[in-house]
Design a protein around this motif. Structure first.
Motif, PDB file in Angstrom:
ATOM      1  N   SER A  26       0.845  -1.204   0.000  1.00 40.13           N
ATOM      2  CA  SER A  26       0.000   0.000   0.000  1.00 40.13           C
ATOM      3  C   SER A  26       0.880   1.253   0.000  1.00 40.13           C
ATOM      4  O   SER A  26       0.581   2.233  -0.693  1.00 40.13           O
ATOM      5  CB  SER A  26      -0.889   0.036   1.245  1.00 40.13           C
ATOM      6  N   ALA A  27       1.962   1.217   0.776  1.00 42.05           N
ATOM      7  CA  ALA A  27       2.859   2.376   0.855  1.00 42.05           C
ATOM      8  C   ALA A  27       3.485   2.647  -0.515  1.00 42.05           C
ATOM      9  O   ALA A  27       3.625   3.808  -0.925  1.00 42.05           O
ATOM     10  CB  ALA A  27       3.943   2.129   1.903  1.00 42.05           C
ATOM     11  N   ILE A  28       3.814   1.585  -1.242  1.00 44.95           N
ATOM     12  CA  ILE A  28       4.393   1.767  -2.584  1.00 44.95           C
ATOM     13  C   ILE A  28       3.327   2.338  -3.522  1.00 44.95           C
ATOM     14  O   ILE A  28       3.579   3.286  -4.270  1.00 44.95           O
ATOM     15  CB  ILE A  28       4.958   0.420  -3.121  1.00 44.95           C
ATOM     16  N   ALA A  29       2.117   1.793  -3.443  1.00 46.94           N
ATOM     17  CA  ALA A  29       1.039   2.261  -4.337  1.00 46.94           C
ATOM     18  C   ALA A  29       0.732   3.735  -4.108  1.00 46.94           C
ATOM     19  O   ALA A  29       0.418   4.462  -5.049  1.00 46.94           O
ATOM     20  CB  ALA A  29      -0.211   1.415  -4.118  1.00 46.94           C
ATOM     21  N   LEU A  30       0.831   4.184  -2.855  1.00 53.78           N
ATOM     22  CA  LEU A  30       0.522   5.592  -2.542  1.00 53.78           C
ATOM     23  C   LEU A  30       1.752   6.490  -2.633  1.00 53.78           C
ATOM     24  O   LEU A  30       1.716   7.652  -2.236  1.00 53.78           O
ATOM     25  CB  LEU A  30      -0.076   5.693  -1.130  1.00 53.78           C
ATOM     26  N   ARG A  31       2.858   5.901  -3.136  1.00 52.62           N
ATOM     27  CA  ARG A  31       4.135   6.631  -3.277  1.00 52.62           C
ATOM     28  C   ARG A  31       4.639   7.170  -1.938  1.00 52.62           C
ATOM     29  O   ARG A  31       5.241   8.224  -1.872  1.00 52.62           O
ATOM     30  CB  ARG A  31       3.998   7.817  -4.247  1.00 52.62           C
ATOM     31  N   LEU A  32       4.343   6.444  -0.861  1.00 49.13           N
ATOM     32  CA  LEU A  32       4.886   6.826   0.446  1.00 49.13           C
ATOM     33  C   LEU A  32       6.215   6.115   0.678  1.00 49.13           C
ATOM     34  O   LEU A  32       6.970   6.451   1.575  1.00 49.13           O
ATOM     35  CB  LEU A  32       3.906   6.441   1.563  1.00 49.13           C
ATOM     36  N   ARG A  33       6.470   5.086  -0.079  1.00 46.94           N
ATOM     37  CA  ARG A  33       7.736   4.355  -0.060  1.00 46.94           C
ATOM     38  C   ARG A  33       8.105   4.059  -1.505  1.00 46.94           C
ATOM     39  O   ARG A  33       7.226   3.880  -2.353  1.00 46.94           O
ATOM     40  CB  ARG A  33       7.589   3.008   0.663  1.00 46.94           C
TER      41      ARG A  33
END
Ligand code: SF4
Length: 362
Positions: A26-33
């Motif tokens: 989820s973090a990758i999808a939201l560009r948080l990671r």
């Protein structure tokens, strides 16, 4: 009176409802990671997890968050991957920015005295800004009918229950009691049945895990029971969490796992009858009689790979899986146990081999 120092320490802690953890995918999808998946596919399922300093009060033998698993709760992995901590309001704003790409949201509760109140609070904040369909993966020991109804009134459309163990024996073996004594098989079923009444047909799902010591027959019986009650069954593959009580158990053999995926698909979509499944004396699936034409075609084509895709809550249109949880059933370094996309020709070739199809069909 609580000393001021303690109050300050408490307020400084990054706990729910103001903080939550989110899955790495989820973090990758939201560009948080930053990061990439090993194959290219669309991903829009966002999974949130409540966070408390003393963590989850349940102590399940296979779970990375278990109370007695060594280590600080904040450093613990869950389904073997890191879950970064984020500020709830910032996360919700980020979700609102990316809403057109989101397919399903889910808040996972943990067993904790504040879990209901905080889930309610986060759900309310979320619903105010993001309209993507929302599921809750609930913690039955913290709930009752009234609380379930309050979730529905806030706009939650689906309820998931991590029953995990498909027989009472296996449930008792791996899931130990919580302080108020409510982590019990019958309590889970009371809450499952209440959820089914409140949320309606095909709006409740049960997470079922393959590899906790159950037989194939236990799994098959559970699939029929859930289908009869218009409850969805979602399949997960057991994978040991290091240092957990089941850290030295092994994942189910790939042939067993693939056969369970196929049989479940045939029961749910092609009405495969129990009398057409042969079990050995240990309750393992031996053969399937593929009498019906449709069943034969589905097996020979492997139904274009559909049985091997991740089970999960749907997108808004109900046409595709919205929550595909990459790495939920296997490590990032391993091949896909369930596919967050439709398997391709080479994947199907391998799956056919893994199934040992010729030995399975009569
Ligand atoms: S399938 Fe996904 S969205 Fe549905 S309850 Fe389970 S974790 Fe939540």
């Amino acid at each position: 009176m609580i000393p001021l120092e303690t109050v300050q320490q408490e307020t400084e802690k990054k706990v729910s409802p103001d903080f939550v953890r989110i899955s790495m995918a989820s973090a990758i999808a939201l560009r948080l990671r930053s990061g990439r998946f090993s194959r290219d596919f669309e991903f829009g399922g966002i999974n949130l997890l409540l966070n408390y300093e003393n963590g989850c009060l349940s102590d399940c033998g296979y779970c990375g968050l278990a109370r007695t698993r060594p280590g600080d709760y904040e450093d613990k992995s869950f389904i073997r991957v890191e879950w970064p901590m984020v500020e709830t309001d910032q996360l919700i704003d980020r979700m609102a920015e990316h809403e057109d790409k989101l397919t399903r949201l889910c808040i996972s509760m943990v067993t904790h005295g504040r879990a209901y109140k905080d889930t309610y609070d986060i759900t309310k904040r979320l619903r105010a800004k993001v309209k993507t369909p929302l599921s809750l993966l609930i913690a039955p020991p913290t709930l009752n009918e009234e609380k379930l109804q309050s979730f529905k009134d806030l706009g939650v459309d689906m309820i998931g229950v991590g029953l995990d163990a498909v027989s009472e024996k296996v449930f008792k073996q791996h899931r130990t009691d919580v302080p108020n004594g409510s982590l019990r098989w019958d309590n889970y079923w009371n809450i499952i049945n209440a959820s089914r009444r409140i949320f309606g047909p095909w709006k409740v799902n049960i997470h079922t895990v393959v590899g906790l010591g159950e037989t194939d027959l236990d799994l098959v019986d559970m699939f029929y029971h859930l289908k009869d009650n218009e409850i969805l069954a979602y399949l997960f593959n057991f994978n040991p969490e290091e240092d957990s009580r089941m850290g030295d158990w092994v994942s189910p053999h790939i042939t067993r796992w693939r056969r369970i995926q196929l049989v479940k698909h045939l029961i749910e979509n092609y009405n495969l009858q129990k009398k057409d499944i042969e079990f050995n004396s240990d309750g393992g699936i031996e053969r399937i009689s593929a009498e019906g034409n449709d069943i034969q075609i589905a097996i020979q084509s492997l139904d274009q790979g559909l049985p091997f895709m991740t089970n999960g809550c749907p997108n808004e249109a109900g046409t595709e899986v919205g929550c595909t949880r990459p790495y939920g059933s296997y490590r990032p370094s391993e091949s896909f146990r369930d596919f967050p996309f439709q398997p391709e020709t080479d994947d199907l070739k391998l799956i056919r081999k893994e199934l040992a199809l010729d030995e399975l069909i009569k």
